[in-house]
Design a protein around this motif. Structure first.
Motif, PDB file in Angstrom:
ATOM      1  N   ALA A  30      41.714  21.651  16.860  1.00 43.63           N
ATOM      2  CA  ALA A  30      41.379  20.689  15.808  1.00 43.63           C
ATOM      3  C   ALA A  30      40.494  21.329  14.745  1.00 43.63           C
ATOM      4  N   ALA A  31      39.531  22.148  15.182  1.00 45.54           N
ATOM      5  CA  ALA A  31      38.664  22.851  14.238  1.00 45.54           C
ATOM      6  C   ALA A  31      39.465  23.852  13.415  1.00 45.54           C
ATOM      7  N   LEU A  32      40.457  24.489  14.040  1.00 48.13           N
ATOM      8  CA  LEU A  32      41.308  25.446  13.326  1.00 48.13           C
ATOM      9  C   LEU A  32      42.123  24.746  12.243  1.00 48.13           C
ATOM     10  N   VAL A  33      42.683  23.577  12.559  1.00 47.76           N
ATOM     11  CA  VAL A  33      43.449  22.820  11.553  1.00 47.76           C
ATOM     12  C   VAL A  33      42.554  22.460  10.378  1.00 47.76           C
ATOM     13  N   PHE A  34      41.355  22.005  10.659  1.00 51.91           N
ATOM     14  CA  PHE A  34      40.404  21.683   9.588  1.00 51.91           C
ATOM     15  C   PHE A  34      40.107  22.918   8.742  1.00 51.91           C
ATOM     16  N   ALA A  35      39.848  24.046   9.400  1.00 50.90           N
ATOM     17  CA  ALA A  35      39.510  25.272   8.675  1.00 50.90           C
ATOM     18  C   ALA A  35      40.648  25.723   7.774  1.00 50.90           C
ATOM     19  N   VAL A  36      41.893  25.600   8.250  1.00 54.32           N
ATOM     20  CA  VAL A  36      43.056  26.008   7.451  1.00 54.32           C
ATOM     21  C   VAL A  36      43.266  25.046   6.278  1.00 54.32           C
ATOM     22  N   LYS A  37      43.186  23.752   6.561  1.00 48.21           N
ATOM     23  CA  LYS A  37      43.421  22.753   5.514  1.00 48.21           C
ATOM     24  C   LYS A  37      42.343  22.796   4.434  1.00 48.21           C
ATOM     25  N   MET A  38      41.129  23.121   4.827  1.00 48.58           N
ATOM     26  CA  MET A  38      40.000  23.074   3.897  1.00 48.58           C
ATOM     27  C   MET A  38      39.439  24.465   3.612  1.00 48.58           C
ATOM     28  N   LYS A  39      40.285  25.493   3.673  1.00 48.81           N
ATOM     29  CA  LYS A  39      39.792  26.864   3.520  1.00 48.81           C
ATOM     30  C   LYS A  39      39.157  27.110   2.158  1.00 48.81           C
ATOM     31  N   ASN A  40      39.621  26.391   1.137  1.00 46.68           N
ATOM     32  CA  ASN A  40      39.042  26.578  -0.197  1.00 46.68           C
ATOM     33  C   ASN A  40      37.644  25.997  -0.292  1.00 46.68           C
TER      34      ASN A  40
END
Length: 334
Positions: free
Chosen positions: A275-285
């Protein structure tokens, strides 16, 4: 302090009909912005500073700027001094006074921004003070509610359930350090043969059982470190869904690919990593690539350690990770 004053200005503007005045950089002011409001007798102009600033302030500069901007000489200046050092003290005669010497050049309001109290105000400013007091009290109440809402309650509950389950396991095992395998099976460990006989509840109960105090300590440390982040990002309801879905998929993977007895919260915790990985990818900017790389490295290290250490249910870990990613992809909102 800046956020405190900004909140006062914003609420005076939104709720009490004040307009915002750009005062500019004048020595002694804490912010370049003030507020003004037309009354029956004048236009009241309120500006903000702290104790040090009040000693340096040249009131005539503000008065000149306000008259020029508002195109009127009929103004009343109100100086709001906001400082956590301001206190009300009692002398030997029981008389109350402010503990700091104040150089008063115009109408005055004194506020302690830590105690959230108006300590003093000039005569004729009662209406202004009531507005400020309402804003301060409302903000203080809202912040307390927000602080309570941000507490990772679900994470604490999950940790509590795991600890209680271990206490029961230790009691039945007669050993607080290591758990008896037969007790674990009795309490609901993942055992393929028993699941084949219809005991499907073991896909869930095995998530809350641990093989020893060290096993429990490692998993609860990881849950306490990661859980609050995921709970804050996704919210409590989605967090519970992610945790249990990841844990169940972890158990299913273990059931399909492993014949051994399996227990532990690590599958669900790998789901939180997903779940943290999905957040990091989606909000990488917004959060930066460094955060994403940290999550990836933690996942990689744990998987490598799992394959290097015997008796680790790596299929359960991978299943939990996949379950967490799938659930988060559906639940994540930017």
């Amino acid at each position: 302090m800046e956020a405190y004053i900004k909140n006062l200005i914003q609420n005076l503007y939104e709720h009490y009909g004040y307009s915002i005045l750009e005062i500019g950089e004048i020595n002694g002011l804490y912010t370049n912005w003030g507020v003004y409001k037309k009354t029956d007798s004048s236009i009241d102009v309120m500006f903000f500073c702290n104790l040090e600033g009040s000693y340096q302030l040249n009131i005539h500069e503000i008065e000149t700027l306000a008259r020029k901007h508002l195109q009127t000489d009929n103004i009343r200046l109100i100086q709001a001094i906001i400082d956590d050092r301001l206190k009300i003290e009692s002398n030997e005669n029981g008389e109350l006074s402010v503990n700091q010497e104040i150089y008063q050049q115009c109408e005055l309001i004194l506020i302690n921004n830590v105690d959230n109290k108006v300590l003093y105000f000039s005569e004729g400013l009662k209406d202004k003070v009531q507005e400020l007091a309402t804003i301060i009290n409302y903000t203080n109440t809202s912040q307390n509610r927000a602080a309570k809402a941000e507490r990772p309650i679900i994470t604490y509950v999950l940790i509590g359930v795991n600890v209680l389950a271990y206490i029961l396991t230790a009691y039945l095992s007669g050993n607080i350090v290591d758990s008896n395998i037969n007790v674990l099976i009795f309490l609901g460990a993942k055992v393929n043969q028993l699941i084949n006989q219809g005991e499907y509840y073991r896909f869930i109960t095995c998530m809350f059982l641990h093989g020893g105090i060290i096993h429990l300590a490692f998993n609860m440390y990881a849950l306490n470190s990661l859980g609050p982040l995921v709970e804050k990002i996704y919210g409590r309801t989605k967090y519970v869904f992610i945790y249990f879905l990841a844990g169940i998929i972890s158990s299913i993977f273990s059931y399909i690919f492993s014949t051994g007895v399996s227990i532990g919260a690590s599958g669900a915790i790998f789901g939180l990593l997903g779940a943290a990985l999905v957040f990091a990818v989606k909000m990488k900017n917004s959060v930066g690539k460094g955060f994403m790389m940290n999550i990836v490295s933690v996942i990689a290290i744990n998987l490598v350690m799992g394959f290097s250490i015997p008796n680790i249910d790596n299929f359960g870990h991978m299943g939990g990770l996949i379950g967490g990613v799938i659930a988060s992809l559906f639940l994540f909102r930017r």
